[in-house]
Design an enzyme around this catalytic site. Structure first.
Site, PDB file in Angstrom:
ATOM      1  N   GLU A  43      -5.162   1.689   2.827  1.00 13.77           N
ATOM      2  CA  GLU A  43      -5.115   0.498   3.681  1.00 13.77           C
ATOM      3  C   GLU A  43      -5.227   0.861   5.154  1.00 13.77           C
ATOM      4  O   GLU A  43      -5.848   0.144   5.942  1.00 13.77           O
ATOM      5  CB  GLU A  43      -3.804  -0.262   3.427  1.00 13.77           C
ATOM      6  CG  GLU A  43      -3.706  -1.623   4.117  1.00 13.77           C
ATOM      7  CD  GLU A  43      -3.126  -1.555   5.524  1.00 13.77           C
ATOM      8  OE1 GLU A  43      -3.191  -2.567   6.251  1.00 13.77           O
ATOM      9  OE2 GLU A  43      -2.610  -0.476   5.908  1.00 13.77           O
ATOM     10  N   GLU A  44      -4.626   1.984   5.535  1.00 15.31           N
ATOM     11  CA  GLU A  44      -4.595   2.366   6.954  1.00 15.31           C
ATOM     12  C   GLU A  44      -5.957   2.801   7.491  1.00 15.31           C
ATOM     13  O   GLU A  44      -6.129   2.930   8.705  1.00 15.31           O
ATOM     14  CB  GLU A  44      -3.573   3.489   7.170  1.00 15.31           C
ATOM     15  CG  GLU A  44      -2.130   3.144   6.813  1.00 15.31           C
ATOM     16  CD  GLU A  44      -1.503   2.142   7.773  1.00 15.31           C
ATOM     17  OE1 GLU A  44      -2.191   1.713   8.721  1.00 15.31           O
ATOM     18  OE2 GLU A  44      -0.331   1.782   7.563  1.00 15.31           O
ATOM     19  N   ASP A  73      -0.267   4.313   1.034  1.00 17.83           N
ATOM     20  CA  ASP A  73      -0.588   5.277   2.086  1.00 17.83           C
ATOM     21  C   ASP A  73       0.166   4.995   3.374  1.00 17.83           C
ATOM     22  O   ASP A  73       0.583   3.863   3.654  1.00 17.83           O
ATOM     23  CB  ASP A  73      -2.090   5.326   2.352  1.00 17.83           C
ATOM     24  CG  ASP A  73      -2.651   4.001   2.857  1.00 17.83           C
ATOM     25  OD1 ASP A  73      -2.321   2.946   2.272  1.00 17.83           O
ATOM     26  OD2 ASP A  73      -3.424   4.008   3.837  1.00 17.83           O
ATOM     27  N   HIS A  97       0.823  -1.208   0.000  1.00 12.49           N
ATOM     28  CA  HIS A  97       0.000   0.000   0.000  1.00 12.49           C
ATOM     29  C   HIS A  97       0.856   1.256   0.000  1.00 12.49           C
ATOM     30  O   HIS A  97       1.922   1.321   0.602  1.00 12.49           O
ATOM     31  CB  HIS A  97      -1.015   0.012   1.142  1.00 12.49           C
ATOM     32  CG  HIS A  97      -0.440  -0.020   2.535  1.00 12.49           C
ATOM     33  ND1 HIS A  97      -0.095   1.115   3.222  1.00 12.49           N
ATOM     34  CD2 HIS A  97      -0.180  -1.056   3.371  1.00 12.49           C
ATOM     35  CE1 HIS A  97       0.353   0.789   4.434  1.00 12.49           C
ATOM     36  NE2 HIS A  97       0.318  -0.530   4.540  1.00 12.49           N
TER      37      HIS A  97
END
Length: 488
Positions: free
Chosen positions: A191-192, A124, A122
């Protein structure tokens, strides 16, 4: 009678000893060793790789649950940088943007009938806590290479994955490699904060009717100095991950002046509920933890083997010992973590409402619904209401450690570093891999960077970093895995 008793004792002791002697990694792991299809040694310019990761860190691709607050220009700039650094990948692998800023790249294989594989990571990163910037050795988004490390937010979580996969793919393309099956690369943008981008990719694959032969995401690492009593470095491959839910406990009171308090204010009611939850942990399930140690069996003392190989007899003792070690405790039960508390706005004012947020990481076999039921039963207080707080997800399915994908990945890791021991380890955090359960039965979580206790504290914390040497190894692992795509 005495003779019968002695014979029974001898028989039990014999069972204990035999089981201890047999407590070792499965023999089937050796079958992963095939005729070498990758170079005996891959050479990489570690300094050049480190500068690439450091450059990636300089783009502040911070995600936010409120998408309107995201700096999308940072993502656009980062993706432009990727296209410039990896020209063959971005010219040959059909890049497409999914769900705003998630990237999906498709590498067509020579056999259209073979099931594809996917490598995830990811773009982010989490924000830096305001006011803590001065505590960083180097500014969090400066992307500095110093003292043998690459420093900055996202080095370990998870731009090392994005960059590592692309470095490996670019080299394979330079060498004229044609994969025998289709390979997808998917790099989420959020994703976070839940992974809507990954969900969209999974839904796209499902709509196409595709079934994945193998999936690899972040989550596992090469652990250094993290397992008590074990000096060896251990590659932790996640065959699954725990679920996630936060619950808000709330209670109401009459408020008023603190000079005339009731016996229990709203804050006191919440405090009592919190204490009950902390005093009554969820039950343990030793199955996955025992499997974890079985793969380490050759490194354990005979006494440790006696205990772990005979869970049927020593289960309560094993649970008592492991419950004292947070990392091991997290792998054998649904964990309870009180993270947020709120009460009155002033020290001499009774709260009208009080609340606590408690985060639960859910063990496979349980669900969000069963956790809520258990929480209500433990609290057992009609004054306390329980509601979900933010997003939640049930535990992922568990992939077999006897699968071809697990064995090949383990083989690749040990090709790169024969001294590393490989073992399955349930991932206690959340990854994008969980969104692909409908299209993959062989989903694993591992990124080949080496992290010790010092580096683990930097993930979502201060001074995030990865070593230059271990990042180069991670790239090599991705490279070798891509070259063995046909075996997956």
């Amino acid at each position: 009678m005495k003779k019968i008793f002695l014979l029974a004792v001898v028989a039990v002791l014999a069972v204990i000893v035999v089981r201890a002697l047999q407590f070792a990694p499965p023999e089937t792991m050796a079958s992963a060793k095939a005729a070498p299809s990758t170079p005996a040694a891959s050479t990489w310019n570690a300094d050049e790789l480190a500068e690439g990761l450091a450059s990636a860190v300089r783009f502040p691709t911070v995600s936010n649950a409120d998408f309107s607050l995201v700096n999308r220009q940072a993502f656009a700039d980062f993706q432009q940088f990727l296209a410039q650094r990896f020209p063959l990948v971005f010219s040959q692998l059909k890049p497409q943007r999914i769900k705003d800023d998630t990237l999906l790249l498709t590498w067509e294989g020579s056999d259209a009938s073979a099931q594809p594989i996917i490598l995830l990571s990811h773009q982010d990163v989490v924000p830096v806590i305001p006011g803590t910037e001065a505590e960083w050795t180097y500014p969090p988004f400066a992307g500095v290479v110093a003292d043998g490390y690459i420093w900055g937010r996202g080095t370990a979580d998870d731009k090392a994955g994005v960059m590592g996969i692309l470095e490996a793919a670019e080299r394979a393309l330079q060498e004229g490699y044609m994969p025998p099956r289709k390979i997808y690369f998917a790099f989420g943008h959020d994703e976070e904060v839940g992974g809507a981008g990954a969900i969209a990719v999974a839904e796209l694959l499902e709509a196409r009717g595709e079934r994945l032969a193998f999936l690899l995401d972040e989550g596992g690492i090469i652990a250094k100095d993290m397992i008590p009593g074990l000096n060896a470095r251990v590659a932790l491959i996640g065959p699954g991950e725990k679920g996630y839910v936060s619950l808000e406990l709330s209670a109401r009171g009459d408020g008023g002046h603190s000079s005339m308090p009731p016996r229990h204010s709203a804050a006191g009611v919440i405090a009592r509920a919190v204490k009950r939850l902390e005093d009554h942990p969820f039950p343990a399930d030793l199955g996955l933890t025992v499997e974890f140690f079985q793969f380490l069996g050759n490194e354990l003392s005979f006494f440790q083997k006696v205990l772990l190989a005979n869970e049927w007899l020593f289960g309560p003792l094993i649970e008592k010992i492991m419950s004292q070690i947070p990392a091991l405790n997290a792998g054998m039960r649904t964990t309870t973590a009180v993270t947020m508390l709120q009460g009155s706005v002033k020290d001499n004012v009774l709260p009208i409402t009080a609340s606590a947020v408690v985060n639960f990481r859910i063990l496979p076999g349980e669900t969000i619904a069963t956790v809520i039921d258990q929480v209500k039963a433990i609290i057992d207080d009609e004054q306390v209401s329980v509601a979900e707080y933010g997003f939640g997800s049930n535990p992922s399915q568990l992939s077999s450690t006897d699968s071809v994908g697990f064995k090949v990945l383990a083989d690749v890791i040990q090709d790169v570093d024969p001294a590393v021991i490989v073992t399955p380890r349930l991932v206690v955090a959340a990854t994008d891999a969980r969104h692909f359960d409908k299209v993959s039965d062989a989903s694993f979580r591992f990124m080949g960077v080496e992290l010790g206790p010092r580096e683990l504290k930097g993930i979502h914390g201060t001074d995030e970093r990865v070593s230059v040497a271990s990042y180069a190894q991670a790239v090599d692992i991705y490279y070798r895995l891509i070259l063995r795509a046909g075996e997956l």
